[in-house]
Design a protein around this motif. Sequence first.
Motif, PDB file in Angstrom:
ATOM      1  N   SER A  95      33.661  42.334  43.369  1.00 49.60           N
ATOM      2  CA  SER A  95      32.376  41.776  42.946  1.00 49.60           C
ATOM      3  C   SER A  95      31.226  42.192  43.848  1.00 49.60           C
ATOM      4  N   ARG A  96      31.531  42.850  44.952  1.00 50.05           N
ATOM      5  CA  ARG A  96      30.508  43.362  45.859  1.00 50.05           C
ATOM      6  C   ARG A  96      29.638  44.435  45.200  1.00 50.05           C
ATOM      7  N   VAL A  97      30.219  45.143  44.268  1.00 47.39           N
ATOM      8  CA  VAL A  97      29.541  46.299  43.679  1.00 47.39           C
ATOM      9  C   VAL A  97      28.520  45.816  42.645  1.00 47.39           C
ATOM     10  N   PRO A  98      27.274  46.254  42.744  1.00 52.35           N
ATOM     11  CA  PRO A  98      26.272  45.827  41.756  1.00 52.35           C
ATOM     12  C   PRO A  98      26.732  46.152  40.332  1.00 52.35           C
TER      13      PRO A  98
ATOM     14  N   SER B 268      30.002  42.781  36.900  1.00 48.65           N
ATOM     15  CA  SER B 268      30.337  41.906  35.765  1.00 48.65           C
ATOM     16  C   SER B 268      30.590  42.711  34.490  1.00 48.65           C
ATOM     17  N   ASP B 269      30.204  43.971  34.495  1.00 50.35           N
ATOM     18  CA  ASP B 269      30.508  44.829  33.336  1.00 50.35           C
ATOM     19  C   ASP B 269      32.008  44.997  33.136  1.00 50.35           C
ATOM     20  N   TYR B 270      32.766  44.910  34.229  1.00 52.82           N
ATOM     21  CA  TYR B 270      34.207  45.188  34.096  1.00 52.82           C
ATOM     22  C   TYR B 270      35.105  44.184  34.804  1.00 52.82           C
ATOM     23  N   PHE B 271      34.551  43.410  35.731  1.00 51.43           N
ATOM     24  CA  PHE B 271      35.380  42.460  36.468  1.00 51.43           C
ATOM     25  C   PHE B 271      35.249  41.074  35.832  1.00 51.43           C
ATOM     26  N   LEU B 272      36.360  40.595  35.251  1.00 50.84           N
ATOM     27  CA  LEU B 272      36.277  39.336  34.502  1.00 50.84           C
ATOM     28  C   LEU B 272      36.491  38.114  35.375  1.00 50.84           C
ATOM     29  N   GLY B 273      37.348  38.220  36.363  1.00 53.75           N
ATOM     30  CA  GLY B 273      37.600  37.062  37.213  1.00 53.75           C
ATOM     31  C   GLY B 273      38.930  37.180  37.906  1.00 53.75           C
TER      32      GLY B 273
ATOM     33  N   GLY C 111      35.505  50.606  40.204  1.00 53.52           N
ATOM     34  CA  GLY C 111      34.438  50.127  39.327  1.00 53.52           C
ATOM     35  C   GLY C 111      33.884  51.247  38.454  1.00 53.52           C
ATOM     36  N   ARG C 112      33.651  52.383  39.078  1.00 54.23           N
ATOM     37  CA  ARG C 112      33.123  53.540  38.345  1.00 54.23           C
ATOM     38  C   ARG C 112      34.102  53.965  37.248  1.00 54.23           C
ATOM     39  N   LEU C 113      35.397  53.993  37.598  1.00 51.13           N
ATOM     40  CA  LEU C 113      36.399  54.435  36.619  1.00 51.13           C
ATOM     41  C   LEU C 113      36.536  53.423  35.476  1.00 51.13           C
TER      42      LEU C 113
END
Length: 421
Positions: free
Chosen positions: A289-292, A295-300, A263-265
């Motif tokens: 999706s666990r990471v607060p 939605s900035d990077y995970f589309l689905g 997520g950070r990367l």
Amino acid sequence: VIVEVVGVGTELLLGQIADTNAQWIGGRLAAIGADALFHQVVGDNLQRITSSIELALSRADAVIVTGGLGPTQDDITRHALAAVAGVALERRPELADGIRERFARAGREMPESNLVQADVPAGARTITPERGTAPGIVLDVGGRRVYALPGVPVEMREMMEGTVLPELAVTSGPATIQSRTVRCVGMAESRIAELLDDLFHGSTNPTIAYLAGGGEVKVRLTAKASSAEEAAALIGPGVETVLTRLGDVVTSTSDEELEEVVGRLLRAAGRTIACAESLTGGSLSMRLSRVPGASDYFLGSAVVYRPASKRALLGVLQETLDGPGVVSRECAAEMAAGARSRFGADVGLSLTGAAGPEGHDGAPPGTVWIGLDADERTHQRRIRAPGDRAMVVRWSEQAALDLVRRLLEGRPLLDAEPVVR
Ligand code: ATP
Ligand code: MG
């Protein structure tokens, strides 16, 4: 200061509950630099509780006992304390009044038996409870100290925070035990230990420990010092050396979960990801999706469990399903490309395989294909995951997330057999 924790309760021995009190206390003792050399668990038996406390007192400066302070017949810690000190129990009127008041305030009738909680070994100090009815007991025996606390975790923690830890901190002086965890994916624990063996051979500050499980290995460096800053200074160079030795299998030097690293990367690169999951049934997406702020990077993600769903939702070709099958390089590649285009993501990540216990579509259990589709390339990797269904799923998630990490960090992708479009 050396501290020993004694958990009282037959339910702990029978495996009906886990000794989470000892776990929590262990963490708090480490934070103040107290040394915990032994933990004990003992059943609700007067003689055995007494000898456990005596044993603990023979090798520790302070003993923390949890449990067995309630009002029932099986709660006999107070009797054991009296036996250890060689004194009698005495009823403290002010404690008895406190218990009565507590019940009166709650508008409940007090069973007489509750008053045994006002019985304390002669000469002992008590800790007044804010929540429960059982007072804690502090008893000095031969220059050493026993703290007896309730077994109920919130009541125990309240007394630890309010009384026990502050008192122990004064005795032990300024000290702390701090750890840092380096996490690695894709290298066996034994190999890691081999590579680091000489570094920490004979080192007591920091010490090193290895923990393998869940498709990764954690290398933990622990140092004791008089302040957190000093401990960090002791650990820092060790972490750097570990990183240099182990190279690109290191996923984090600050104990991050792999989904946090990815997520950070992704966030830093301003890129997005979408998944296509078969054998993991959505658990990869759960982790992402666990990471607060995910939605900035995970589309689905498309959970495509049956072959027809892979075709209908992601456009996997019928020839692929009929030919190489669902556990194949081709299927993983088409799933990743399908997820990427359907969701309009920068990175498509797919997982298809046999979770077990049976094989699937000709592949033995544990066979998993991972597909990655990003930029101008597609990449697939096959892994052989060990263990039962849950373990195969976990290893698959780890290998898939690690492939994305490698992509984003510009590391070589494992089992590289890239197909350039
Ligand atoms: P009570 O007044 O409730 O009887 P107590 O001091 O007698 O408290 P126990 O009877 O030993 O404590 O335990 C009460 C409950 O607290 C247990 O049923 C369990 O849920 C929890 N507990 C006890 N010991 C532990 C432990 N070591 N770790 C986690 N939970 C515990
Ligand atoms: Mg009890």
